[in-house]
Design an enzyme around this catalytic site. Structure first.
Site, PDB file in Angstrom:
ATOM      1  N   ARG A 185     -36.314 -31.896  61.378  1.00 23.81           N
ATOM      2  CA  ARG A 185     -35.159 -31.740  60.488  1.00 23.81           C
ATOM      3  C   ARG A 185     -33.910 -32.400  61.057  1.00 23.81           C
ATOM      4  NH1 ARG A 185     -35.433 -25.362  60.398  1.00 23.81           N
ATOM      5  NH2 ARG A 185     -35.578 -25.978  62.560  1.00 23.81           N
ATOM      6  N   LYS A 238     -44.197 -11.458  69.071  1.00 30.07           N
ATOM      7  CA  LYS A 238     -43.219 -11.815  68.052  1.00 30.07           C
ATOM      8  C   LYS A 238     -43.255 -10.818  66.898  1.00 30.07           C
ATOM      9  CE  LYS A 238     -41.534 -15.944  65.732  1.00 30.07           C
ATOM     10  NZ  LYS A 238     -41.796 -17.322  65.377  1.00 30.07           N
ATOM     11  N   SER A 297     -37.385 -21.171  58.273  1.00 36.36           N
ATOM     12  CA  SER A 297     -37.912 -19.837  57.984  1.00 36.36           C
ATOM     13  C   SER A 297     -36.908 -18.757  58.352  1.00 36.36           C
ATOM     14  CB  SER A 297     -39.233 -19.602  58.724  1.00 36.36           C
ATOM     15  OG  SER A 297     -40.238 -20.427  58.200  1.00 36.36           O
TER      16      SER A 297
END
Length: 153
Positions: free
Chosen positions: A90, A41, A127
């Site tokens: 969320r 990543k 993010s």
């Protein structure tokens, strides 16, 4: 001791993460914010920066520890004797994704996943959105704890 791991990349920590951690310390004796290391990543912030952002945000909260790990989260839970994984939700898409991971983790070990719904005032923050605001020179400060400072090199 009721110890929970709150795993993630925290690139960077957001006000949503901050809220979940603050609420988590009311439920657990210790919350370990575990920054996962994924060599494949590409991160905006270094591991050291991400760790410092979180440590600075919780410097007055002794129940919060910040660590790094690689490999499976359930293996790290065993390593640090954590019986719980803490996760924030969320929206429904988060729930479906996190449910599959929680079922897998439960199959691999006897770890329990505890879900907290994000506060409505932070439920839109991710993010990736914060990184996009930063890349485009927007005011990211309304989305992250004060500890997230970007150096102007």
């Amino acid at each position: 001791m009721k110890r929970a791991i709150f795993p993630g990349s925290f690139d960077p920590i957001t006000l949503g993460h901050y809220d979940i951690i603050k609420r988590g310390v009311k439920l657990f004796d210790e919350v370990i914010v575990a920054i996962g290391i994924n060599a494949d990543k590409k991160y905006m912030f270094t591991l050291e920066e991400r760790k410092k952002f979180i440590e600075d945000a919780f410097k007055h909260q002794p129940k919060v520890k910040v660590t790094t790990y690689s490999g499976l989260t359930v293996d790290y839970c065993k390593e640090v004797d954590a019986k719980f994984i803490l996760r924030g939700l969320r929206n429904p898409a988060d729930f479906e994704f996190e449910k599959a991971i929680a079922h897998t983790n439960r199959k691999l070990s006897k770890i329990e996943t505890v879900f907290l719904l994000t506060a409505s005032k932070t439920s839109f923050i991710s993010s990736s959105i914060v990184r996009d605001v930063i890349r485009n020179n927007g005011d990211y400060s309304v989305l992250v704890p004060d500890s997230v400072k970007i150096s102007e090199d």
